[in-house]
Design an enzyme around this catalytic site. Sequence first.
Site, PDB file in Angstrom:
ATOM      1  N   ARG A  40       0.985  -1.118  -0.168  1.00  0.00           N
ATOM      2  CA  ARG A  40      -0.067  -0.442   0.069  1.00  0.00           C
ATOM      3  C   ARG A  40       0.785   1.172  -0.009  1.00  0.00           C
ATOM      4  O   ARG A  40       0.582   2.909  -0.279  1.00  0.00           O
ATOM      5  CB  ARG A  40      -1.071  -0.020   1.180  1.00  0.00           C
ATOM      6  CG  ARG A  40      -2.062  -0.793   0.811  1.00  0.00           C
ATOM      7  CD  ARG A  40      -2.940  -0.913   2.458  1.00  0.00           C
ATOM      8  NE  ARG A  40      -1.996  -1.677   3.416  1.00  0.00           N
ATOM      9  CZ  ARG A  40      -2.800  -2.237   4.188  1.00  0.00           C
ATOM     10  NH1 ARG A  40      -3.742  -2.334   5.161  1.00  0.00           N
ATOM     11  NH2 ARG A  40      -1.217  -2.531   5.229  1.00  0.00           N
ATOM     12  N   ARG A  49      -5.298  -2.596  -5.995  1.00  0.00           N
ATOM     13  CA  ARG A  49      -6.448  -2.665  -4.833  1.00  0.00           C
ATOM     14  C   ARG A  49      -7.294  -2.528  -5.442  1.00  0.00           C
ATOM     15  O   ARG A  49      -8.907  -3.005  -5.070  1.00  0.00           O
ATOM     16  CB  ARG A  49      -5.306  -2.362  -3.664  1.00  0.00           C
ATOM     17  CG  ARG A  49      -6.025  -2.560  -2.710  1.00  0.00           C
ATOM     18  CD  ARG A  49      -5.950  -4.605  -2.467  1.00  0.00           C
ATOM     19  NE  ARG A  49      -6.359  -4.324  -1.062  1.00  0.00           N
ATOM     20  CZ  ARG A  49      -8.138  -5.026  -1.065  1.00  0.00           C
ATOM     21  NH1 ARG A  49      -8.711  -4.856  -2.068  1.00  0.00           N
ATOM     22  NH2 ARG A  49      -8.524  -5.564   0.451  1.00  0.00           N
TER      23      ARG A  49
HETATM   24  O1  CP3 Z   1       7.167  -9.210   0.595  1.00  0.00           O
HETATM   25  C1  CP3 Z   1       5.250  -9.006  -0.302  1.00  0.00           C
HETATM   26  O2  CP3 Z   1       5.476  -7.860  -0.927  1.00  0.00           O
HETATM   27  C2  CP3 Z   1       4.848  -9.849  -0.502  1.00  0.00           C
HETATM   28  C3  CP3 Z   1       3.120  -9.972  -0.352  1.00  0.00           C
HETATM   29  C4  CP3 Z   1       2.962 -10.256   0.613  1.00  0.00           C
HETATM   30  C5  CP3 Z   1       1.703  -9.823   1.125  1.00  0.00           C
HETATM   31  N1  CP3 Z   1       2.142 -10.634   2.539  1.00  0.00           N
HETATM   32  C6  CP3 Z   1       1.053  -9.265   0.841  1.00  0.00           C
HETATM   33  C7  CP3 Z   1       0.018  -8.790   1.639  1.00  0.00           C
HETATM   34  C8  CP3 Z   1       3.630 -11.322   2.075  1.00  0.00           C
HETATM   35  C9  CP3 Z   1       5.300 -11.822   1.859  1.00  0.00           C
HETATM   36  C10 CP3 Z   1       2.537 -10.921   2.898  1.00  0.00           C
HETATM   37  C11 CP3 Z   1       3.365 -12.141   4.061  1.00  0.00           C
HETATM   38  C12 CP3 Z   1       2.186 -12.009   5.602  1.00  0.00           C
HETATM   39  N2  CP3 Z   1       0.781 -12.010   5.222  1.00  0.00           N
HETATM   40  C13 CP3 Z   1       2.565 -12.130   6.529  1.00  0.00           C
HETATM   41  C14 CP3 Z   1       4.025 -12.730   6.922  1.00  0.00           C
HETATM   42  C15 CP3 Z   1       5.124 -11.365   7.025  1.00  0.00           C
HETATM   43  C16 CP3 Z   1       4.569 -10.335   7.911  1.00  0.00           C
HETATM   44  O3  CP3 Z   1       4.597  -9.374   7.508  1.00  0.00           O
HETATM   45  O4  CP3 Z   1       4.157 -10.443   9.534  1.00  0.00           O
HETATM   46  C17 CP3 Z   1       1.941 -12.100   8.032  1.00  0.00           C
HETATM   47  C18 CP3 Z   1       1.651 -12.259   9.298  1.00  0.00           C
HETATM   48  C19 CP3 Z   1       0.555 -12.335   6.875  1.00  0.00           C
HETATM   49  C20 CP3 Z   1      -0.908 -12.237   7.270  1.00  0.00           C
HETATM   50  C21 CP3 Z   1      -1.292 -10.404   7.240  1.00  0.00           C
HETATM   51  N3  CP3 Z   1      -1.721 -10.127   5.187  1.00  0.00           N
HETATM   52  C22 CP3 Z   1      -1.954  -9.627   7.747  1.00  0.00           C
HETATM   53  C23 CP3 Z   1      -1.630  -9.636   9.293  1.00  0.00           C
HETATM   54  C24 CP3 Z   1      -2.211  -8.598   6.596  1.00  0.00           C
HETATM   55  C25 CP3 Z   1      -3.587  -7.250   7.156  1.00  0.00           C
HETATM   56  C26 CP3 Z   1      -2.052  -6.115   7.243  1.00  0.00           C
HETATM   57  C27 CP3 Z   1      -1.427  -5.682   6.250  1.00  0.00           C
HETATM   58  O5  CP3 Z   1      -0.158  -4.899   6.114  1.00  0.00           O
HETATM   59  O6  CP3 Z   1      -2.580  -5.066   6.399  1.00  0.00           O
HETATM   60  C28 CP3 Z   1      -2.332  -8.884   5.153  1.00  0.00           C
HETATM   61  C29 CP3 Z   1      -2.776  -8.251   4.027  1.00  0.00           C
HETATM   62  C30 CP3 Z   1      -1.800  -8.437   3.161  1.00  0.00           C
HETATM   63  N4  CP3 Z   1      -0.675  -9.217   3.069  1.00  0.00           N
HETATM   64  C31 CP3 Z   1      -1.523  -6.534   2.540  1.00  0.00           C
HETATM   65  C32 CP3 Z   1      -0.528  -6.954   1.291  1.00  0.00           C
HETATM   66  C33 CP3 Z   1      -0.056  -6.163   0.183  1.00  0.00           C
HETATM   67  C34 CP3 Z   1      -2.278  -5.535   2.345  1.00  0.00           C
HETATM   68  C35 CP3 Z   1      -3.928  -5.601   2.777  1.00  0.00           C
HETATM   69  C36 CP3 Z   1      -4.392  -4.967   0.883  1.00  0.00           C
HETATM   70  O7  CP3 Z   1      -4.002  -4.678   0.510  1.00  0.00           O
HETATM   71  O8  CP3 Z   1      -5.395  -5.530   1.360  1.00  0.00           O
END
Ligand code: CP3
Length: 362
Positions: A40, A49
């Site tokens: 984001r 998105r």
């Molecule tokens: O690194 C990258 O660019 C690749 C994409 C990636 C995402 N999530 C995209 C994402 C990767 C490698 C992850 C890993 C992930 N997802 C983890 C492990 C790494 C860490 O940050 O601890 C975890 C715990 C998750 C679970 C998760 N997904 C959460 C807790 C959330 C919400 C928090 C947030 O940042 O919004 C997500 C959503 C998420 N995953 C988004 C993205 C770009 C944002 C959602 C959106 O765009 O609406």
Amino acid sequence: MSRTPSAVNPAPQPAKRMLRALGGESLASPPVWLMRQAGRYLPEYRAIRAEAKGFLDLCFTPDMAVEVTLQPIRRFGFDAAILFSDILVVPHALGQKVWFEEGSGPRLEALERPGDLERLGRDGLHEALAPVYETLRRLKRELPAETTLIGFAGAPWTVASYMLEGGSSRDFAAGKRWAYGAPEALQRLIDLLVEATGDYLIAQIDAGAEAVQIFDSWAGIWPEAQLRRWCLEPAKALVARLRRERPGVPVIVFPRGAGVLYQAYADECGAEALGLDTTVPLGWARAALQPKACLQGNLDPLALVAGGEGLRRGTEDILAQLAGGPFVFNLGHGIVPETPLEHVAMLVEQIRAWPRRAGGAR
Ligand code: CP3
């Protein structure tokens, strides 16, 4: 006899910088990529998105997932592209209901009692995850020749925590209730996730991933014995399987918050590289961990938000301490949405300019 052109071997390709570092080489200027580099903070990500029906839809539509994976590469020229997906596609593929709510992060239909494990199974795994493999195949064709393609999965414990809590958690009360009150049931869930995650990562490698990262974002909540059982042992089992079944593909393990137990990961886990969180002391990491593994990390994502002299100094410290050995520059956790784009550009420029000329000479 004359030699036909077909008998001439093509010149060997020099290995990509990221793969050289993971292979144990010390590069003068280390490779760099950032966890959550697609996301984001990028206006072009927010535009895609807004077009997607939901977040999982974005992960499962190869056209869109390829595009958002490439966006940070085009803008900043990182040495690696990480597949755009999420760690929670695995519970979804095992049959658990997963959805993302605007503003409140991921939600899952929580597993409430050991009997709920019966609802999960690996039978539909590859079918559910087929769009992710298609994304990787396309990325492999579209990425610049020098960019390494990283696949990833959540570590069994971190994924289990979301499955048991039904989403993010502050105290991991449900997971801990299972660990202390029904350890054989948690073990069954972890064993299922070790199998499924191994299957998933192997399929990612077969679709084009050149290295894989295992995110154990919540390793840091446990006492030692529990961390060993729920985090280190599953990581060891995954690395051993990948070693056996797909030798030569490097594995990065990121046990966030493991503290002094990073030493146990360096000694026992067998991964080519360890991802360091922001709190790991650099001098200790260099002396205790770097002789045994390539290190990756660990700039504070909030230093990247703040920018200025704090960012420049923090980056320089990391480079001075760790760039003399096998090292990949990264953050200590994912980039946050508030991050200014100019700060990312300045960070990459500073890393590329390393090593600094001392007294005008190298
Ligand atoms: O690194 C990258 O660019 C690749 C994409 C990636 C995402 N999530 C995209 C994402 C990767 C490698 C992850 C890993 C992930 N997802 C983890 C492990 C790494 C860490 O940050 O601890 C975890 C715990 C998750 C679970 C998760 N997904 C959460 C807790 C959330 C919400 C928090 C947030 O940042 O919004 C997500 C959503 C998420 N995953 C988004 C993205 C770009 C944002 C959602 C959106 O765009 O609406």
